[in-house]
Design a protein around this motif. Sequence first.
Motif, short mmCIF file in Angstrom:
data_model
loop_
_atom_site.label_atom_id
_atom_site.label_comp_id
_atom_site.label_asym_id
_atom_site.label_seq_id
_atom_site.Cartn_x
_atom_site.Cartn_y
_atom_site.Cartn_z
N MET A 1 63.88 38.16 35.88
CA MET A 1 64.77 38.19 37.34
C MET A 1 64.57 39.56 38.06
SD MET A 1 68.73 37.02 36.95
CE MET A 1 68.92 37.76 35.46
N ARG A 2 64.55 39.44 39.23
CA ARG A 2 64.29 40.24 40.19
C ARG A 2 65.46 41.53 40.35
NH1 ARG A 2 61.37 36.86 44.32
NH2 ARG A 2 60.18 35.72 42.65
N ILE A 3 66.75 40.69 40.21
CA ILE A 3 67.79 41.66 40.18
C ILE A 3 68.46 41.29 38.90
CG2 ILE A 3 67.96 42.02 42.86
CD1 ILE A 3 70.10 39.90 42.72
N THR A 4 69.56 42.56 38.76
CA THR A 4 70.30 42.36 37.46
C THR A 4 71.06 41.11 37.52
OG1 THR A 4 72.12 43.82 38.18
CG2 THR A 4 70.20 45.05 37.01
N LEU A 5 71.72 40.73 36.22
CA LEU A 5 72.70 39.53 36.42
C LEU A 5 74.06 39.91 37.04
CD1 LEU A 5 72.84 36.78 35.55
CD2 LEU A 5 73.66 37.54 33.07
N LEU A 8 73.36 39.92 40.73
CA LEU A 8 72.87 38.29 41.06
C LEU A 8 74.27 37.71 41.40
CD1 LEU A 8 70.39 36.07 41.07
CD2 LEU A 8 71.69 35.49 38.98
N VAL A 9 75.24 37.82 40.56
CA VAL A 9 76.51 37.09 40.62
C VAL A 9 77.36 37.80 41.65
CG1 VAL A 9 76.55 35.98 38.31
CG2 VAL A 9 77.61 38.14 38.74
N ALA A 293 81.49 39.48 38.15
CA ALA A 293 80.65 40.65 37.17
C ALA A 293 81.28 40.84 36.02
CB ALA A 293 80.77 41.80 38.21
N ALA A 294 82.66 40.97 35.99
CA ALA A 294 83.15 41.22 34.74
C ALA A 294 83.07 39.86 33.57
CB ALA A 294 85.05 41.13 35.12
N ALA A 295 83.06 38.74 34.08
CA ALA A 295 83.09 37.68 33.02
C ALA A 295 81.48 37.71 32.55
CB ALA A 295 83.23 36.47 33.78
N PHE A 296 80.57 37.76 33.49
CA PHE A 296 79.22 38.07 33.21
C PHE A 296 78.84 39.08 32.31
CE2 PHE A 296 76.75 34.25 34.63
CZ PHE A 296 77.48 33.68 35.49
N GLU A 297 79.48 40.31 32.65
CA GLU A 297 79.37 41.33 31.52
C GLU A 297 79.98 41.20 30.12
OE1 GLU A 297 80.48 44.81 33.82
OE2 GLU A 297 79.02 44.47 35.19
N ALA A 298 81.11 40.52 30.36
CA ALA A 298 81.79 40.35 28.64
C ALA A 298 81.30 39.09 27.95
CB ALA A 298 83.09 40.58 28.85
N LEU A 299 80.61 38.06 28.71
CA LEU A 299 80.34 36.90 27.80
C LEU A 299 78.96 36.61 27.79
CD1 LEU A 299 83.52 34.98 29.80
CD2 LEU A 299 83.32 35.62 27.14
N LEU A 301 76.73 34.62 28.92
CA LEU A 301 76.55 33.86 30.31
C LEU A 301 75.22 34.25 30.71
CD1 LEU A 301 79.99 33.84 31.71
CD2 LEU A 301 79.04 31.95 30.74
N ASP A 302 74.25 33.31 31.34
CA ASP A 302 73.06 33.69 31.97
C ASP A 302 73.05 33.34 33.52
OD1 ASP A 302 72.60 30.91 31.79
OD2 ASP A 302 71.46 31.24 29.88
N ALA A 303 71.55 33.33 34.08
CA ALA A 303 71.57 33.11 35.38
C ALA A 303 71.69 31.36 35.64
CB ALA A 303 70.22 33.41 36.00
N GLY A 304 71.48 30.55 34.55
CA GLY A 304 71.66 29.21 34.81
C GLY A 304 73.23 28.97 34.77
N HIS A 305 74.04 29.73 34.32
CA HIS A 305 75.55 29.47 34.32
C HIS A 305 75.92 30.12 35.91
CE1 HIS A 305 75.29 29.95 29.72
NE2 HIS A 305 76.04 28.79 30.02
N ALA A 306 75.09 30.84 36.24
CA ALA A 306 75.65 31.65 37.67
C ALA A 306 74.97 30.25 38.53
CB ALA A 306 74.87 32.80 37.85
N TYR A 307 73.98 29.83 38.45
CA TYR A 307 73.75 28.90 39.36
C TYR A 307 74.69 27.63 39.40
CZ TYR A 307 70.67 25.56 41.77
OH TYR A 307 70.38 24.37 42.88
N GLN A 308 74.87 27.34 38.24
CA GLN A 308 75.91 26.05 37.93
C GLN A 308 77.52 26.45 38.71
OE1 GLN A 308 75.48 23.10 36.17
NE2 GLN A 308 77.01 22.73 37.40
N LEU A 309 77.92 27.77 38.50
CA LEU A 309 78.99 28.18 39.17
C LEU A 309 79.24 28.24 40.66
CD1 LEU A 309 80.13 30.74 36.26
CD2 LEU A 309 81.31 28.73 36.77
N ALA A 310 77.85 28.75 41.18
CA ALA A 310 77.90 28.77 42.70
C ALA A 310 77.90 27.14 43.12
CB ALA A 310 76.64 29.40 42.98
#
Length: 339
Positions: A1-5, A8-9, A293-299, A301-310
């Motif tokens: 990944m070119r930017i941090t998770l 990204l989110v 950012a808070a959810a992805f730091e604590a849980l 979750l990966d870039a696939g979840h980010a794509y799904q949520l977007a």
Amino acid sequence: MRITLPELVRRMPKAELHMHIEGSLEPELIFALAERNGVALGWDSVETLRQAYAFEDLQSFLDIYYAGASVLLVEQDFYDMTWAYLLRARAGNVRHAELFFDPQTHTARGVPFADIVGGIGRALDDAGREWGMSGALIMCFLRHLDEDDAFATLEQAMPHLSRIIGVGLDSSERGHPPEKFARVFARCRELGLRLVAHAGEEGPPAYIWSALDTLRVERIDHGVRCVEDEALVRYLAAHRIPLTVCPLSNVKLRVFADMASHNLRQLLDADLAVTLNSDDPAYFGGYVEDNFAAAFEALPLDAGHAYQLACNSFDAAFLPPQAKAQYRAEVAAFFAAHT
Ligand code: ADE
Ligand code: ZN
């Protein structure tokens, strides 16, 4: 990944579908509007107001939220509040925003309905013209009031329905089940309005069933307590009923003890059409990208979840298919460039 998770989110294109515009009033703006309008507040400074933002539950928040909204009197106030939110939303790459507003909070103080819708709508128009952000307005009925009051509000809204895409149900959930508003929602449905309702935030899964069966809503706001009823989870997944989840709100209002205990990952694993939103960003410690950012730091979750949520956020929006496809293409291009 070119930017941090977290980056990204924060930066990915997204739609925000659960945001109470009155909940975007930052303490500084509350004080500025109070002074401009000569409204007395129960706090003597921005700092003491901010210190009051230690909530025990939904009601303890609502008491302060309604007091904060009392500074809104004229069309320009509604414009300024909405414009301030839209600037923040733009910084989080919100491409489409569906804003809740609570007309009864203002009409009860003598504010004309036209000034509320006029100010919020004018800011949305400016954001559309200036940077191509789309938006819509969802009028919420306050569930602690009775259905006759909701009908009277609908009557006041009639000349403005071209500006209002749908109706929702908010305020104190416990003791105010959705079926209390069955008749007014049926009328709104006849009028061609889209329907959503808060359910399963503090209230039980039965309130989610009731919102679906008696109100016939298309999306559930919050809905996190659905996991207590397996048949309900299966129904929501099978029918792709979106849940507009608000992680920072849930932690602040003690629906979950902390972010690590939030059930977002469980909801995604159950194949539910989850979207992430800010609810009342000025009160809960962050705008929509801060929620991500808070959810992805604590849980876990990966870039696939980010794509799904977007993607979910645009799929669940009240947008025409062509606009949804355009936004989905923006999401795909963003992920192709950054992952
Ligand atoms: N009004 C503003 N925010 C709310 C929330 N989280 N639940 C119910 N009503 C609200
Ligand atoms: Zn809400």
